[in-house]
Design an enzyme around this catalytic site. Structure first.
Site, PDB file in Angstrom:
ATOM      1  N   GLU A  84       0.835  -1.203   0.000  1.00  0.00           N
ATOM      2  CA  GLU A  84       0.000   0.000   0.000  1.00  0.00           C
ATOM      3  C   GLU A  84       0.872   1.256   0.000  1.00  0.00           C
ATOM      4  OE1 GLU A  84      -3.853   1.623   2.610  1.00  0.00           O
ATOM      5  OE2 GLU A  84      -2.561   0.037   3.382  1.00  0.00           O
ATOM      6  N   CYS A 108      -5.894  -3.476   2.115  1.00  0.00           N
ATOM      7  CA  CYS A 108      -5.631  -3.508   3.551  1.00  0.00           C
ATOM      8  C   CYS A 108      -6.900  -3.555   4.414  1.00  0.00           C
ATOM      9  CB  CYS A 108      -4.740  -2.334   3.942  1.00  0.00           C
ATOM     10  SG  CYS A 108      -3.913  -2.565   5.549  1.00  0.00           S
ATOM     11  N   PRO A 152      21.447   2.932  29.618  1.00  0.00           N
ATOM     12  CA  PRO A 152      21.765   2.830  31.046  1.00  0.00           C
ATOM     13  C   PRO A 152      21.327   1.449  31.543  1.00  0.00           C
ATOM     14  CG  PRO A 152      20.519   4.837  30.529  1.00  0.00           C
ATOM     15  CD  PRO A 152      20.401   3.939  29.353  1.00  0.00           C
ATOM     16  N   LEU A 153      22.279   0.595  31.830  1.00  0.00           N
ATOM     17  CA  LEU A 153      21.999  -0.787  32.195  1.00  0.00           C
ATOM     18  C   LEU A 153      21.906  -0.894  33.709  1.00  0.00           C
ATOM     19  CD1 LEU A 153      21.617  -3.430  30.623  1.00  0.00           C
ATOM     20  CD2 LEU A 153      24.054  -3.878  30.914  1.00  0.00           C
ATOM     21  N   SER A 154      20.685  -1.099  34.224  1.00  0.00           N
ATOM     22  CA  SER A 154      20.446  -0.991  35.666  1.00  0.00           C
ATOM     23  C   SER A 154      20.622  -2.297  36.419  1.00  0.00           C
ATOM     24  CB  SER A 154      19.015  -0.490  35.910  1.00  0.00           C
ATOM     25  OG  SER A 154      18.082  -1.482  35.529  1.00  0.00           O
ATOM     26  N   GLY A 155      20.642  -3.409  35.704  1.00  0.00           N
ATOM     27  CA  GLY A 155      20.631  -4.691  36.379  1.00  0.00           C
ATOM     28  C   GLY A 155      19.241  -5.255  36.550  1.00  0.00           C
ATOM     29  N   ILE A 193      15.227  -6.162  34.799  1.00  0.00           N
ATOM     30  CA  ILE A 193      14.810  -6.929  33.630  1.00  0.00           C
ATOM     31  C   ILE A 193      14.487  -6.045  32.423  1.00  0.00           C
ATOM     32  CG2 ILE A 193      12.337  -7.039  34.124  1.00  0.00           C
ATOM     33  CD1 ILE A 193      12.578 -10.068  33.364  1.00  0.00           C
ATOM     34  N   ASP A 194      14.043  -4.797  32.648  1.00  0.00           N
ATOM     35  CA  ASP A 194      13.670  -3.941  31.523  1.00  0.00           C
ATOM     36  C   ASP A 194      14.882  -3.526  30.701  1.00  0.00           C
ATOM     37  OD1 ASP A 194      10.956  -4.054  32.145  1.00  0.00           O
ATOM     38  OD2 ASP A 194      11.091  -2.359  33.512  1.00  0.00           O
ATOM     39  N   SER A 195      15.901  -2.972  31.349  1.00  0.00           N
ATOM     40  CA  SER A 195      17.099  -2.597  30.601  1.00  0.00           C
ATOM     41  C   SER A 195      17.812  -3.840  30.077  1.00  0.00           C
ATOM     42  CB  SER A 195      18.046  -1.763  31.463  1.00  0.00           C
ATOM     43  OG  SER A 195      18.487  -2.483  32.598  1.00  0.00           O
TER      44      SER A 195
END
Length: 714
Positions: free
Chosen positions: A45, A175, A357-360, A362-364
């Protein structure tokens, strides 16, 4: 006996307003279809300008540029010898239409405008286009002067038409029309149409492919016929990811299906079908009775045959056999969809990579794992010889002249992670999990403490007012407790952007460059407002912003095994915590305790609010049936009322946060995304004094009184 027909449909990675690139991909798909022996090619489309142009569709220039592209297709003799179905916007009698052009040997056969426009959820087609809400109506479209000269006539038909070729009859459905109750294919099939085409711009959301396949199967199983479904593929320049999966059906059976998630720019699906199977399938007298009473379509006669001229080829090749539909698990969809979206965004933004920013938590962790999944897909595409991916990797992965050979090697060049901790709030466990995950996937990792930023900001208020705020565990008020948490959260956002701009220079990346900051707040936290405005959930884009906590956990569990990453199990076992309050011997902050509800509760609230269109009172009544009763796990009316009112209270007072939410990959149908998908006020009347809440309270009282009377009688 009818001869065999070879047909092609495709999935194209189009990009809004990329007329040159879109045209190249369209032509490439047509050439591929011709090389495979197809006599009909169907495309997505609005494939010429790209589906997601949004308000650019209000600009005449987009229509002029689309005519430039169409003219290039018409005048390219290498594209002759095959019927082409291509999508573009049209201006007709000062109205804008979402249309399809059917072309043969450089001549326009007709235009087919879309009858019913998608105008809910993510879609606002009626903002840009007029629906051709006149089934079977046909009139004349007056061509631009240069097209008149090329065409050899002033006008061509436009409307809801069918095309009669020498050997069959075909028609177009677009569609949204497939999803409507009285779809055009019903009357088209009753009028003898044997081949249906569908150009689509259908975005990915979890578990949505099942619905598409079910609708097309039902359409062709009930009506008979050949159905060619084409779809866009990739990030069109917005939060949606179009997941391809072009398909060909015959009488309810799939005979061709492209990949649902791919880094390829052009995928063509070809199948050879026997039209005699369609004709013999439509034998029922009851169908015949409906067919003779069906409304008539105006037909355009086309002196062209879709069948193979060489009957020996028919006998040698034979029809394409049916095959089972291919579905991905929801966990795989999370691994693949956002990963493909991130790659398109990265390569087209010209950024040097991603920063998280890796926080430790589960989300990051999920965000980082999706980036790692992206790297796996890129490496696989390199090994397959994908020229576009190879060219993009050579530009983005600039630290070495050689192409990376592993996902970890690519990850080290384009993915940067950082643990931003505080001495008393951050645990050794979260710090170690961040470090271990980074080491496993290969990201360039840094570890910093933000105590100095926190204390300097906190002390500014004390210097100005003489007041010293304290955390709740130190005897402070709830207001001070929240304010001090927010300092940390917002400091991390400032630091994330600082690092994203400087880390490439720190590593002496050739050509410099800056990074895209990725957010990592999930859909349930956004719905509840359990995040700080302008904290580290604020970012450039967010790959998990429309994915529930429940599905993220399932994804991490799946990736731990499928990606060979046992480190992910540690994230699953950890208690969700923001780690914004001091840890003591008797207190560790917990997300679900803070929120007053579980993530599973939030998923159910979100579904009832958005998909079932329930307000507070309606939700309370529904949950009385689902959660109420006696026994383990059942809740009383007052507890259900408390949860419902608490949810709506926080949902309402936090709606303003969604007005500035990071653009997120759209994956969940109850997303509270305020930018386009979920249009609601962001200033509400006081929740607990609302009319609906009073009705809930009255119903609870009545139920409790009835229960008390029943006990007295007993």
């Amino acid at each position: 006996m009818a001869p065999l027909v070879t047909l092609a449909t495709c999935a194209l990675n189009q990009w809004s307003l990329d007329f040159e690139g879109n045209l190249r991909r369209i032509k490439q798909s047509i050439i591929k279809a011709k090389e495979a022996g197809a006599t009909l090619r169907v495309g997505p489309e609005l494939e010429i300008p790209g589906y997601g142009c949004l308000d650019h569709f209000l600009e005449t220039e987009v229509y002029d540029n689309s005519w430039d592209s169409l003219y290039s297709i018409l005048t390219d003799s290498s594209l002759h010898g095959i019927m082409i179905d291509v999508g573009l916007p049209l201006l007709h009698r000062n109205c804008r239409y979402n249309a399809r052009a059917l072309i043969l040997d450089g001549k326009i056969l007709c235009f087919r405008p879309k009858l019913y426009l998608a105008n809910d959820g993510n879609f606002r087609e009626m903002r840009f286009f007029t629906p051709w809400n006149r089934p079977r109506h046909v009139e004349q479209y007056y061509l631009p002067p240069r097209i008149q000269k090329h065409q050899g006539c002033r006008h061509v038909p436009i409307g809801d038409v069918v095309l009669s070729t020498i050997d069959t009859c075909l028609a177009a459905e677009t569609c949204e029309e497939l999803f409507t109750p009285n779809s055009p294919h019903i009357n088209m099939g009753l009028n003898g149409v044997e081949v249906f085409t569908n150009s689509s711009g259908s975005h990915h959301s979890l578990r949505k492919l099942n619905e598409r396949i079910a609708l097309i199967q039902e359409a062709t199983r009930k009506n008979g016929g050949v159905y060619l479904y084409s779809n866009q593929l990739g990030c069109d320049g917005d939060r949606l990811y179009y997941d391809g999966c072009a398909m060909i059906f015959v009488n309810g059976d799939i005979v061709g299906q492209s990949s649902q998630f791919s880094l390829n720019e052009v995928e063509v699906v070809v199948a050879t079908v026997d039209l005699e199977k369609v004709r013999s399938y439509r034998f029922a007298p009851s169908r015949g009775m409906q067919a003779v009473a069906a409304p008539e379509y105006q037909r355009i006669e086309v002196d062209y045959s879709l069948s193979h001229e060489n009957l020996d080829l028919d006998l040698d090749q034979g029809p394409t056999p049916a095959r089972p539909a291919r579905y991905h698990l929801p966990e795989e969809e999370i691994a693949l969809g956002p990963a493909c979206w991130l790659w398109d965004y990265l390569r087209r933004s010209k950024a040097a990579g991603f920063f998280v920013p890796l926080s430790g938590g589960i989300d990051s962790c999920a965000t980082a794992t999706i980036v790692y999944s992206m790297c796996r897909l890129v490496i696989a595409a390199i090994k397959e010889g994908n020229e576009q991916v190879i060219a993009d990797v050579k530009r983005i992965a600039a630290y070495k002249s050689e192409l990376p050979e592993t996902a970890e090697e690519l990850c080290n060049q384009i993915f940067y992670t950082c643990y931003m901790g505080m001495e008393n709030q951050s645990s050794k466990e979260t710090r170690d999990r961040s470090k271990d995950l980074s080491a496993r996937i290969g990201s360039y990792h840094t570890d910093v403490n933000i105590d100095d930023m926190f204390h300097s900001t906190k002390n500014i208020l004390t210097q100005a007012t003489g007041f010293t705020p304290k955390f709740k565990v130190h005897g402070g008020s709830q207001t001070s407790n929240l304010a001090l948490q927010n300092i940390q959260a917002r400091s991390r956002m400032v630091l994330a952007y600082y690092f994203a701009q400087e880390l490439c220079e720190v590593r002496e990346r050739p050509g410099g460059g800056s990074l895209l900051v990725l957010g990592s707040s999930n859909v349930d936290e956004c719905l509840r407002g359990y995040l700080t405005k302008y904290d580290c959930s604020s970012a450039d884009i967010n790959p998990i912003g429309s994915i529930s906590k429940t599905d993220l956990k399932r994804f991490i569990g799946w990736a731990a095994k499928d990606f060979g990453m046992p480190i992910l199990v540690d994230f699953l076992d950890a208690v969700p915590t923001a780690e914004l309050e001091p840890i003591t011997a008797t207190y560790v902050q917990s997300d679900e305790v803070d929120m007053g509800m579980t993530y599973d509760d939030l998923s159910r609230f979100g579904t009832l609010r958005k998909l079932d269109h329930l307000g507070p009172y309606g939700m309370f009544l529904r949950l009385l049936d689902e959660w109420g009763g006696e026994g383990d796990g059942k809740l009383g009316p007052r507890e259900i009322a408390r949860k419902v009112k608490l949810f709506f209270h926080y949902y309402q007072i936090n709606r303003h946060k969604q007005t500035v939410a990071t653009p997120a990959y759209h994956a969940e149908s109850y997303s509270p995304d305020d930018h386009r998908f979920d249009l609601r006020p962001f200033v509400y009347p006081p929740g607990f004094e609302s009319w609906s809440f009073k009705k809930i309270d009255a119903r609870v009282e009545a139920l409790e009184q009835r229960k008390q009377k029943q006990k007295q009688v007993a």
